[in-house]
Design a protein around this motif. Structure first.
Motif, PDB file in Angstrom:
ATOM      1  N   ILE A  49      15.695  49.322   1.470  1.00 36.25           N
ATOM      2  CA  ILE A  49      13.935  49.481   0.765  1.00 36.25           C
ATOM      3  C   ILE A  49      13.158  49.009   2.370  1.00 36.25           C
ATOM      4  O   ILE A  49      12.109  50.336   2.025  1.00 36.25           O
ATOM      5  CB  ILE A  49      14.239  48.831  -0.354  1.00 36.25           C
ATOM      6  N   ASN A 106      11.449  45.068   4.213  1.00 35.09           N
ATOM      7  CA  ASN A 106      11.749  43.440   5.074  1.00 35.09           C
ATOM      8  C   ASN A 106      13.365  43.942   5.640  1.00 35.09           C
ATOM      9  O   ASN A 106      13.674  44.335   6.061  1.00 35.09           O
ATOM     10  CB  ASN A 106      11.411  43.151   4.025  1.00 35.09           C
ATOM     11  N   GLY A 139      15.433  41.900   3.749  1.00 33.34           N
ATOM     12  CA  GLY A 139      17.176  41.131   3.038  1.00 33.34           C
ATOM     13  C   GLY A 139      18.589  42.541   2.921  1.00 33.34           C
ATOM     14  O   GLY A 139      19.458  41.726   2.784  1.00 33.34           O
ATOM     15  N   GLY A 178      20.019  41.975   5.741  1.00 38.43           N
ATOM     16  CA  GLY A 178      20.932  41.197   6.019  1.00 38.43           C
ATOM     17  C   GLY A 178      21.540  40.539   4.956  1.00 38.43           C
ATOM     18  O   GLY A 178      23.032  39.871   5.207  1.00 38.43           O
ATOM     19  N   TYR A 192      22.024  43.056  -7.256  1.00 36.09           N
ATOM     20  CA  TYR A 192      21.766  42.387  -6.140  1.00 36.09           C
ATOM     21  C   TYR A 192      22.303  40.456  -6.673  1.00 36.09           C
ATOM     22  O   TYR A 192      22.465  40.482  -8.386  1.00 36.09           O
ATOM     23  CB  TYR A 192      19.910  42.599  -7.045  1.00 36.09           C
ATOM     24  N   TYR A 215       8.648  24.446   5.700  1.00 38.62           N
ATOM     25  CA  TYR A 215       9.547  26.625   6.360  1.00 38.62           C
ATOM     26  C   TYR A 215       8.651  27.033   5.484  1.00 38.62           C
ATOM     27  O   TYR A 215       9.222  26.675   4.722  1.00 38.62           O
ATOM     28  CB  TYR A 215      10.786  26.394   6.313  1.00 38.62           C
ATOM     29  N   VAL A 247      13.527  34.522  14.822  1.00 39.34           N
ATOM     30  CA  VAL A 247      15.025  33.635  15.142  1.00 39.34           C
ATOM     31  C   VAL A 247      16.202  34.718  14.199  1.00 39.34           C
ATOM     32  O   VAL A 247      16.329  35.013  13.213  1.00 39.34           O
ATOM     33  CB  VAL A 247      14.959  32.630  15.123  1.00 39.34           C
ATOM     34  N   ALA A 248      16.946  34.131  15.119  1.00 37.60           N
ATOM     35  CA  ALA A 248      18.880  35.624  14.585  1.00 37.60           C
ATOM     36  C   ALA A 248      19.323  34.673  13.207  1.00 37.60           C
ATOM     37  O   ALA A 248      19.041  33.803  12.951  1.00 37.60           O
ATOM     38  CB  ALA A 248      19.843  35.381  15.951  1.00 37.60           C
ATOM     39  N   GLN A 249      19.788  35.068  12.616  1.00 36.57           N
ATOM     40  CA  GLN A 249      20.904  35.016  11.491  1.00 36.57           C
ATOM     41  C   GLN A 249      21.017  34.025  11.217  1.00 36.57           C
ATOM     42  O   GLN A 249      21.320  32.788  11.036  1.00 36.57           O
ATOM     43  CB  GLN A 249      20.909  36.348  10.711  1.00 36.57           C
ATOM     44  N   ASP A 270      18.521  36.949   0.272  1.00 36.82           N
ATOM     45  CA  ASP A 270      19.178  35.886   1.128  1.00 36.82           C
ATOM     46  C   ASP A 270      18.324  34.571   1.624  1.00 36.82           C
ATOM     47  O   ASP A 270      19.548  33.282   2.012  1.00 36.82           O
ATOM     48  CB  ASP A 270      19.575  37.488   2.087  1.00 36.82           C
TER      49      ASP A 270
HETATM   50  O1  TRH Z   1      13.164  40.382   3.854  1.00 38.89           O
HETATM   51  P1  TRH Z   1      13.149  40.323   2.270  1.00 38.89           P
HETATM   52  O2  TRH Z   1      11.731  39.877   1.317  1.00 38.89           O
HETATM   53  O3  TRH Z   1      13.919  41.777   2.218  1.00 38.89           O
HETATM   54  C1  TRH Z   1      14.305  41.824   0.714  1.00 38.89           C
HETATM   55  C2  TRH Z   1      14.057  43.109   0.597  1.00 38.89           C
HETATM   56  O4  TRH Z   1      13.002  43.313   0.634  1.00 38.89           O
HETATM   57  C3  TRH Z   1      14.495  44.198  -0.553  1.00 38.89           C
HETATM   58  O5  TRH Z   1      14.552  44.962  -0.408  1.00 38.89           O
HETATM   59  C4  TRH Z   1      14.384  42.997  -1.291  1.00 38.89           C
HETATM   60  O6  TRH Z   1      15.233  43.535  -2.510  1.00 38.89           O
HETATM   61  C5  TRH Z   1      14.992  41.506  -1.519  1.00 38.89           C
HETATM   62  O7  TRH Z   1      13.869  41.208  -0.137  1.00 38.89           O
HETATM   63  C6  TRH Z   1      14.570  40.824  -2.838  1.00 38.89           C
HETATM   64  O8  TRH Z   1      14.491  38.941   2.072  1.00 38.89           O
HETATM   65  P2  TRH Z   1      15.395  37.885   2.017  1.00 38.89           P
HETATM   66  O9  TRH Z   1      16.496  38.392   1.310  1.00 38.89           O
HETATM   67  O10 TRH Z   1      15.202  36.791   2.000  1.00 38.89           O
HETATM   68  O11 TRH Z   1      15.708  38.841   3.648  1.00 38.89           O
HETATM   69  C7  TRH Z   1      15.132  38.344   4.966  1.00 38.89           C
HETATM   70  C8  TRH Z   1      16.565  38.131   5.928  1.00 38.89           C
HETATM   71  O12 TRH Z   1      15.541  37.606   7.190  1.00 38.89           O
HETATM   72  C9  TRH Z   1      17.596  36.931   5.797  1.00 38.89           C
HETATM   73  O13 TRH Z   1      18.623  37.361   5.701  1.00 38.89           O
HETATM   74  C10 TRH Z   1      17.175  35.986   6.934  1.00 38.89           C
HETATM   75  C11 TRH Z   1      17.067  37.047   8.428  1.00 38.89           C
HETATM   76  N1  TRH Z   1      15.900  36.051   9.122  1.00 38.89           N
HETATM   77  C12 TRH Z   1      16.018  35.821   9.933  1.00 38.89           C
HETATM   78  O14 TRH Z   1      17.426  36.082  10.303  1.00 38.89           O
HETATM   79  N2  TRH Z   1      16.019  34.989  11.003  1.00 38.89           N
HETATM   80  C13 TRH Z   1      14.451  34.737  11.131  1.00 38.89           C
HETATM   81  O15 TRH Z   1      13.707  34.229  11.435  1.00 38.89           O
HETATM   82  C14 TRH Z   1      13.550  35.605   9.635  1.00 38.89           C
HETATM   83  C15 TRH Z   1      12.490  35.137   8.627  1.00 38.89           C
HETATM   84  C16 TRH Z   1      14.451  36.075   8.093  1.00 38.89           C
END
Ligand code: TRH
Length: 378
Positions: free
Chosen positions: A11, A13, A15, A18, A121, A196, A252-254, A273
């Motif tokens: 949708i 970002n 998440g 992830g 969710y 952070y 960074v990677a997850q 997440d």
């Molecule tokens: O990125 P988010 O805000 O994304 C989501 C989506 O927008 C979605 O549509 C919405 O419904 C949901 O938020 C609530 O937030 P989230 O869930 O925290 O996801 C970020 C992911 O990115 C998470 O798996 C961690 C990862 N990440 C990394 O791997 N490395 C990084 O450096 C960072 C900053 C994040």
């Protein structure tokens, strides 16, 4: 070998990608399933998991293949596809399965069962307990799709976490991981308090910079890439606040993301997440929720707060609730940060209690695998 097709639309970002990736990994690694993650924006996934690229490859037990979602109108929802539905099908976040794939599920049901799930969710709201496990018949084909609601009780399908999480967030790793990572970012590993910072641009970032400046205790802000962090940096510049050290972190990677959280003393963190990982890391956290129309995110926050703050003494609870109100709802309150930091020890103790609670909940992969086996028997 169990096969599983997971469908995900991004949708915005990171998440959606992830959460899907983590779940796919757990089903593959912990249950030896052959998982295909069919995603409409594999580039977003690659940003957080550089090794995860869409490829046209045969599926293997214990591994995840990423496939490009071919948009509706095509007879082939992804490649290679043999026209069959997998044993287990997971539709993430109401993304709606491709027509051709739904027809394949219906065909499969004529001879053998198929476990079809709709994953929602994570929430602490009551409806997660009420709706988890409920079936809904397909309007055209009549087969059942079962709703899965992740949540914070045994009545939900639990949380998206690895079985061996205690190893990842092992406090014994903290010091060495912190030294290595902070050196990469140019942060001070000896700093007494590192926050952070990973949030949405909707947050009152400029006001938060003022809050940080007003509290004289040193703070090192390790900022994730993004618009909110860039604004915080700009807002801090004109303030005469040498006790604040701003450090820009890279994306960074997850798996490294977990190490970043483990290395920090607290997090102001967003989404679904990321905030769950901060809780699993056992650090005090301030949650900025994904803003939603009609402020439904505030209802979600209230439900979570009633659980998360249970182990906190009244004054620490109040400090957490006030800063939550500020970052998500924006009423001016200049002392929220100071008050929150005044209670950091109690907040840390509360975070540790909550972390234990999370470790005792069912994992999402475990719930899905159990339910799937039941459905596939019939
Ligand atoms: O990125 P988010 O805000 O994304 C989501 C989506 O927008 C979605 O549509 C919405 O419904 C949901 O938020 C609530 O937030 P989230 O869930 O925290 O996801 C970020 C992911 O990115 C998470 O798996 C961690 C990862 N990440 C990394 O791997 N490395 C990084 O450096 C960072 C900053 C994040």
């Amino acid at each position: 070998m169990r096969t599983c097709d997971m469908f995900c639309r991004v949708i915005d970002n990171y998440g959606d990608a992830g959460v899907s990736w983590r779940l796919a990994q757990m089903l593959a690694k912990e249950y030896d399933w052959a998982v295909r993650l069919i995603i409409d924006d594999a580039a977003v996934l690659s940003a957080i998991v550089p090794t995860a690229k869409a490829e046209v490859a045969p599926v293997k037990a214990g591994s995840v293949t990423v496939c490009d979602w071919i948009e509706d109108g095509s007879d082939v929802p992804f490649r290679p596809w043999d026209g069959q539905a997998a044993d287990v099908v997971i539709e993430l976040f109401s993304c709606r399965l491709p027509d051709a794939y739904e027809a394949a599920i219906a065909r499969r049901f004529e001879t053998s069962p198929c476990a079809v799930f709709a994953l929602d969710y994570l929430t602490a709201e009551k409806y997660a307990e009420e709706g988890n496990g409920l079936p809904s018949p397909h309007p055209r084909y009549g087969y059942d799709k079962t709703f899965l609601f992740p949540g914070f009780s045994e009545k939900t399908c639990g949380i998206n976490r690895e079985r061996n999480l205690q190893q990842i967030f092992n406090p014994a790793r903290k010091e060495s991981v912190r030294k290595r990572l902070f050196a990469e970012f140019g942060a001070d590993p000896e700093h007494p308090f590192t926050l952070y910072f990973f949030t949405y641009p909707e947050m009152p970032v400029e006001g938060f910079a003022q809050c940080l400046a007003q509290d004289p205790r040193p703070v090192q802000v390790l900022a994730a890439p993004g618009a909110a962090s860039a604004r915080l940096k700009r807002a801090l510049e004109p303030l005469d606040a040498p006790h604040i050290r701003f450090v820009q972190a890279s994306m960074v990677a997850q798996d490294v993301f977990d190490d970043v959280l483990l290395s920090c003393d607290a997090a102001l963190i967003r989404g679904e997440d990321s905030v769950l990982r901060a809780q699993l890391a056992g650090i005090p956290m301030i949650w900025t929720l994904y803003p939603q129309q009609e402020d439904t995110h505030l209802t979600k926050l209230a439900a979570f707060a009633s659980l998360y703050t249970q182990a906190l003494p009244q004054t620490a609870r109040q400090a957490w609730l006030e800063i939550e109100d500020y970052v998500n709802n924006g009423p001016v309150h200049e002392h929220v940060w100071k008050n929150w930091r005044d209670h950091i020890e109690e907040l840390q103790a509360g975070a540790t209690v909550w972390q234990k609670t999370l470790f005792s909940l069912p994992t999402l992969a475990e719930s899905i695998s159990k339910l799937a086996e039941k459905k596939l028997k019939f």
